[in-house]
Design an enzyme around this catalytic site. Structure first.
Site, short mmCIF file in Angstrom:
data_model
loop_
_atom_site.label_atom_id
_atom_site.label_comp_id
_atom_site.label_asym_id
_atom_site.label_seq_id
_atom_site.Cartn_x
_atom_site.Cartn_y
_atom_site.Cartn_z
N HIS A 46 -0.91 3.08 1.41
CA HIS A 46 -0.85 2.01 0.43
C HIS A 46 -1.32 0.70 1.08
O HIS A 46 -1.22 0.53 2.29
CB HIS A 46 0.57 1.83 -0.11
CG HIS A 46 1.06 3.01 -0.90
ND1 HIS A 46 0.41 3.46 -2.02
CD2 HIS A 46 2.13 3.83 -0.72
CE1 HIS A 46 1.06 4.51 -2.52
NE2 HIS A 46 2.10 4.75 -1.75
N ARG A 71 0.88 5.93 9.10
CA ARG A 71 1.06 6.74 7.91
C ARG A 71 -0.32 7.01 7.34
O ARG A 71 -1.03 6.09 6.94
CB ARG A 71 1.93 6.06 6.86
CG ARG A 71 2.05 6.96 5.61
CD ARG A 71 3.14 6.57 4.68
NE ARG A 71 2.87 5.36 3.92
CZ ARG A 71 3.59 4.94 2.89
NH1 ARG A 71 4.66 5.64 2.50
NH2 ARG A 71 3.30 3.81 2.27
N ASP A 85 -6.79 10.89 17.51
CA ASP A 85 -7.85 10.60 18.48
C ASP A 85 -7.93 9.10 18.79
O ASP A 85 -8.33 8.71 19.89
CB ASP A 85 -9.21 11.07 17.96
CG ASP A 85 -9.35 12.58 17.94
OD1 ASP A 85 -8.53 13.26 18.58
OD2 ASP A 85 -10.28 13.08 17.27
N GLU A 147 9.81 13.14 -0.71
CA GLU A 147 9.86 12.09 -1.73
C GLU A 147 9.61 12.61 -3.14
O GLU A 147 9.34 11.82 -4.05
CB GLU A 147 8.85 10.99 -1.40
CG GLU A 147 7.46 11.49 -1.06
CD GLU A 147 6.54 10.40 -0.52
OE1 GLU A 147 6.87 9.20 -0.66
OE2 GLU A 147 5.48 10.75 0.04
N ASP A 173 9.56 6.51 -4.23
CA ASP A 173 8.97 7.69 -4.85
C ASP A 173 10.03 8.73 -5.18
O ASP A 173 9.96 9.39 -6.23
CB ASP A 173 7.90 8.30 -3.94
CG ASP A 173 6.53 7.66 -4.14
OD1 ASP A 173 6.13 7.47 -5.30
OD2 ASP A 173 5.88 7.34 -3.14
#
Length: 256
Positions: A46, A71, A85, A147, A173
């Site tokens: 988000h 995230r 990576d 969630e 959520d």
């Protein structure tokens, strides 16, 4: 290889205090990191951060001992592997709803023979050390977000996946999934029951439980309940709150 302080905290029974980064800027990430958070999570799901903004943010966090987490936008192998990576020491994956989802998350973040992660730790070698390939599997932490109602139905199956280190509850959520108000802290009773259930099952499976919080009071209560990874607010929210505090002091409400 550089140690992952989250694992050290959890092994000693302590909780980690995590900050949340939503501003796509290396200097703001560096400023946050120097405040002493145990970890900072760059949010690609988000907000306004993309991969190119993420990289200098990871470099900025590296000026401290704060553990860099990301995230990812979704359960997708390409972004999981590129994020690792780049030097992330942990990934939080949204919307993990089934055992198969959790198995994929684990597989895509482990090198063979334990998983299917492709080899190319370009910046991770600079951050973690030359022996990164030998120790990455046991150092990286993997969070599955719980969630949804479907995830609740499959909770024990998800938690039983070997190699899953932690779960992370998104209260907003989860609240929406249960037909309730999307809030972080003062959740409806139905959501609180679900949160308590997730925490209890995570403990039973030996999986670390984490949760998103809007304020420190709520986070402290959840820490006391047994959560070992607690996000409190975000860079944007903290900046806004600080600015509002100054302006409130400078422009007091008129007397009645």
């Amino acid at each position: 290889m550089r140690e992952n302080r989250l694992r050290m905290l959890w092994q000693s029974g302590d909780a980690a205090i995590n900050g949340w980064l939503t501003l796509p800027n290396g200097f703001s990430a560096e400023t946050m990191a120097h405040q002493g958070w145990d970890s900072l999570t760059i949010d690609l799901q988000h907000g306004v951060i993309d991969y190119q903004a993420m990289l200098p943010m990871l470099q900025a966090i590296s000026t401290t001992d704060t553990v860099p987490l990301v995230r990812v936008p979704w359960l997708e192998p390409g972004i999981l592997m590129k994020t690792l990576d780049a030097g992330a020491y942990g990934v939080i994956c949204p919307m993990v709803n089934t055992r198969e989802d959790a198995q994929n998350l684990v597989a895509w973040t482990h090198y063979a023979p334990r998983g299917t992660r492709s080899f190319g730790p370009i910046r991770a070698l600079l951050y973690a050390g030359a022996d990164y390939p030998q120790h990455a599997n046991d150092t990286i932490v993997r969070f599955a977000m719980i969630e949804t109602a479907k995830a609740l139905d499959n909770l024990d199956a998800i938690l039983s996946v070997e190699g899953l280190d932690a779960i992370y509850i998104g209260p907003s959520d989860l609240s929406l999934a249960l037909g309730c108000r999307p809030v972080f802290d003062d959740v409806d009773p139905k959501v609180q029951q679900a949160i308590d259930h997730i925490l209890a099952r995570a403990k039973a499976h030996g999986v670390v439980a984490g949760i998103h919080n809007g304020n420190s009071q709520g986070a402290l209560a959840r820490m006391a309940a047994g959560f070992q990874f607690l996000t409190v607010s975000s860079d944007a929210r903290l900046m806004a709150a600080g600015a509002q505090g100054v302006l409130t002091a400078m422009r007091p409400a008129p007397a009645n």
